[in-house]
Design a protein around this motif. Sequence first.
Motif, PDB file in Angstrom:
ATOM      1  N   GLN A 171       0.811  -1.216   0.000  1.00 47.56           N
ATOM      2  CA  GLN A 171       0.000   0.000   0.000  1.00 47.56           C
ATOM      3  C   GLN A 171       0.850   1.275   0.000  1.00 47.56           C
ATOM      4  OE1 GLN A 171      -3.973  -0.132   2.057  1.00 47.56           O
ATOM      5  NE2 GLN A 171      -2.931  -1.595   3.375  1.00 47.56           N
ATOM      6  N   ARG A 172       1.952   1.257  -0.711  1.00 48.08           N
ATOM      7  CA  ARG A 172       2.797   2.448  -0.754  1.00 48.08           C
ATOM      8  C   ARG A 172       2.287   3.462  -1.776  1.00 48.08           C
ATOM      9  NH1 ARG A 172       8.590   2.096  -1.914  1.00 48.08           N
ATOM     10  NH2 ARG A 172       8.264   4.320  -2.303  1.00 48.08           N
ATOM     11  N   GLY A 173       1.488   3.019  -2.730  1.00 48.57           N
ATOM     12  CA  GLY A 173       1.009   3.915  -3.779  1.00 48.57           C
ATOM     13  C   GLY A 173       0.186   5.070  -3.248  1.00 48.57           C
ATOM     14  N   VAL A 174      -0.602   4.821  -2.209  1.00 50.64           N
ATOM     15  CA  VAL A 174      -1.452   5.879  -1.657  1.00 50.64           C
ATOM     16  C   VAL A 174      -0.615   6.951  -0.954  1.00 50.64           C
ATOM     17  CG1 VAL A 174      -3.500   4.421  -1.447  1.00 50.64           C
ATOM     18  CG2 VAL A 174      -1.831   4.469   0.421  1.00 50.64           C
ATOM     19  N   MET A 175       0.606   6.605  -0.586  1.00 47.82           N
ATOM     20  CA  MET A 175       1.535   7.605  -0.041  1.00 47.82           C
ATOM     21  C   MET A 175       2.285   8.309  -1.162  1.00 47.82           C
ATOM     22  SD  MET A 175       1.306   7.484   3.315  1.00 47.82           S
ATOM     23  CE  MET A 175       2.848   8.171   3.883  1.00 47.82           C
ATOM     24  N   ASP A 176       2.773   7.517  -2.122  1.00 51.08           N
ATOM     25  CA  ASP A 176       3.566   8.079  -3.221  1.00 51.08           C
ATOM     26  C   ASP A 176       2.780   9.108  -4.024  1.00 51.08           C
ATOM     27  OD1 ASP A 176       5.697   6.506  -2.495  1.00 51.08           O
ATOM     28  OD2 ASP A 176       5.244   4.907  -3.921  1.00 51.08           O
ATOM     29  N   VAL A 177       1.482   8.857  -4.182  1.00 52.98           N
ATOM     30  CA  VAL A 177       0.678   9.764  -5.001  1.00 52.98           C
ATOM     31  C   VAL A 177       0.588  11.149  -4.356  1.00 52.98           C
ATOM     32  CG1 VAL A 177      -1.568   9.166  -3.972  1.00 52.98           C
ATOM     33  CG2 VAL A 177      -1.448   9.948  -6.345  1.00 52.98           C
ATOM     34  N   MET A 178       0.567  11.210  -3.031  1.00 49.18           N
ATOM     35  CA  MET A 178       0.487  12.508  -2.360  1.00 49.18           C
ATOM     36  C   MET A 178       1.801  13.280  -2.483  1.00 49.18           C
ATOM     37  SD  MET A 178      -2.601  12.482  -1.539  1.00 49.18           S
ATOM     38  CE  MET A 178      -2.634  14.063  -0.718  1.00 49.18           C
ATOM     39  N   HIS A 179       2.911  12.575  -2.417  1.00 50.73           N
ATOM     40  CA  HIS A 179       4.201  13.237  -2.633  1.00 50.73           C
ATOM     41  C   HIS A 179       4.301  13.769  -4.066  1.00 50.73           C
ATOM     42  CE1 HIS A 179       6.137  12.272   1.186  1.00 50.73           C
ATOM     43  NE2 HIS A 179       5.565  11.081   1.125  1.00 50.73           N
ATOM     44  N   TYR A 180       3.756  13.012  -4.992  1.00 55.45           N
ATOM     45  CA  TYR A 180       3.760  13.450  -6.394  1.00 55.45           C
ATOM     46  C   TYR A 180       2.902  14.698  -6.580  1.00 55.45           C
ATOM     47  CZ  TYR A 180       2.417  13.434 -11.337  1.00 55.45           C
ATOM     48  OH  TYR A 180       2.145  13.801 -12.643  1.00 55.45           O
ATOM     49  N   LEU A 181       1.691  14.680  -6.020  1.00 54.44           N
ATOM     50  CA  LEU A 181       0.780  15.819  -6.167  1.00 54.44           C
ATOM     51  C   LEU A 181       1.309  17.071  -5.478  1.00 54.44           C
ATOM     52  CD1 LEU A 181      -2.638  13.979  -5.607  1.00 54.44           C
ATOM     53  CD2 LEU A 181      -1.794  14.956  -7.759  1.00 54.44           C
ATOM     54  N   ARG A 182       2.085  16.886  -4.436  1.00 52.00           N
ATOM     55  CA  ARG A 182       2.641  18.029  -3.728  1.00 52.00           C
ATOM     56  C   ARG A 182       3.563  18.854  -4.638  1.00 52.00           C
ATOM     57  NH1 ARG A 182       5.790  16.656   1.661  1.00 52.00           N
ATOM     58  NH2 ARG A 182       7.259  15.771   0.163  1.00 52.00           N
ATOM     59  N   ASP A 183       4.204  18.168  -5.574  1.00 54.11           N
ATOM     60  CA  ASP A 183       5.160  18.854  -6.458  1.00 54.11           C
ATOM     61  C   ASP A 183       4.544  19.267  -7.791  1.00 54.11           C
ATOM     62  OD1 ASP A 183       7.157  18.472  -4.554  1.00 54.11           O
ATOM     63  OD2 ASP A 183       7.657  16.480  -5.338  1.00 54.11           O
ATOM     64  N   GLN A 184       3.228  19.034  -7.955  1.00 55.66           N
ATOM     65  CA  GLN A 184       2.564  19.373  -9.209  1.00 55.66           C
ATOM     66  C   GLN A 184       1.738  20.651  -9.057  1.00 55.66           C
ATOM     67  OE1 GLN A 184       3.182  17.437 -12.039  1.00 55.66           O
ATOM     68  NE2 GLN A 184       4.632  16.510 -10.588  1.00 55.66           N
ATOM     69  N   PRO A 185       1.597  21.405 -10.137  1.00 57.70           N
ATOM     70  CA  PRO A 185       0.672  22.556 -10.105  1.00 57.70           C
ATOM     71  C   PRO A 185      -0.772  22.056 -10.167  1.00 57.70           C
ATOM     72  CG  PRO A 185       1.660  22.325 -12.280  1.00 57.70           C
ATOM     73  CD  PRO A 185       2.331  21.300 -11.421  1.00 57.70           C
TER      74      PRO A 185
END
Length: 388
Positions: free
Chosen positions: A265-279
């Motif tokens: 279940q690491r994807g639900v964490m990784d996606v938030m880190h990704y969105l943090r760096d996106q406009p």
Amino acid sequence: FGNHIALPMLFTTLCSWFNFLMAARTLSNSMEMVFTMIALNFWPIPGVVGLSSPSWLKDYRIALILALTACIMRPTNALIWLFLGIQLILTAHHYRLKVILNAAVLCFIVILVDALIDTRLYTSAWSLTNLIFTPYLFFKVNVVNSISLFYGVHTWHWYITQGLPVILTTFLPFFLYGLYTAYHTSLIFHRVKSLLYLTTWVISIYSLLPHKEFRFIFPIVPILHMISAYGLLQLTGSKKRSKQLMIFLLLTQLPLSLYLSLWHQRGVMDVMHYLRDQPTESISFLMPCHSTPYYSILHKKTPMWFLTCEPPLDPTSLDESDAFYHDPLTFLQELKNRTWPTSHLVLFDNLNPILAPYLTDLGYTESKRFFNSHFHDDPRRRGDVIVM
């Protein structure tokens, strides 16, 4: 068991996959467990601490304050202290009145302070006329109104046939052997029988409740590890055998700990880190409620919403999450009071075949995909996490 159990107990505690996984996740249960164990250290346990000790009253008061704090955090912790309190009253004899009065005074003070703080936090006023006492509301909602049933119902023997075996895993043979040898060693059994009876009491009462979770019995897990440590100690007749058994436990516990903490279940964490760096202008999460962290990782004032799962007061109605999964397409087409469509959309891969044509018409395309898990008991959470 004596001081010689300290190192094996430390080993079983640090080696346990369950501790590794749960301690940093179910924070209220973790704090409940910590306060319970510290309180037990000061509690006058029959057969271990005598009431003739000059420091017993001071230690008893410390234990009461810690126990009451644990009960404020998790009202169900009162099950532990109800058992131990009645046991202490029955064995206190000449000190019975002192035990009862100290408990009554400290209970009154802690409950009053908690009620005043809760009232201030929820009403922004210091009032004695309309006190808010959250442990009572917790009991009323979860037990009297049976709202907890909304989150699942389990068979009565779940803790025995599934809960304990899963929590202990490869510690289970050592636990059973430790239990056996302790029972047949009169001196040891006399010292630990109160904790064994307490464990039996907690598991029995929780088994009567229809809704069950692993975290509910987290406060007694250290007792299970103590018995396992005793069993391990009894089986280690030589340094070579001791080393072999410890390596066996490390090889069976640590891989599970690492897998569940680093990959599952690491994807639900990784996606938030990704969105943090996106406009991002706005984000919606078409996933079961609380599948991902929220602003705790995003750290941006981006409007977001997710499917909620508050228990419906009407037993015939569905919460928002269940309503969505009942008919995802219709739910989105009739969606009101939410920003839709949003600039970014997050969902699990298994929804993509159902919603792909509709989302394509809205202009959504897959922009990023994250691995989440190799398996999951909830079919709604299976597959990768997709950002559109």
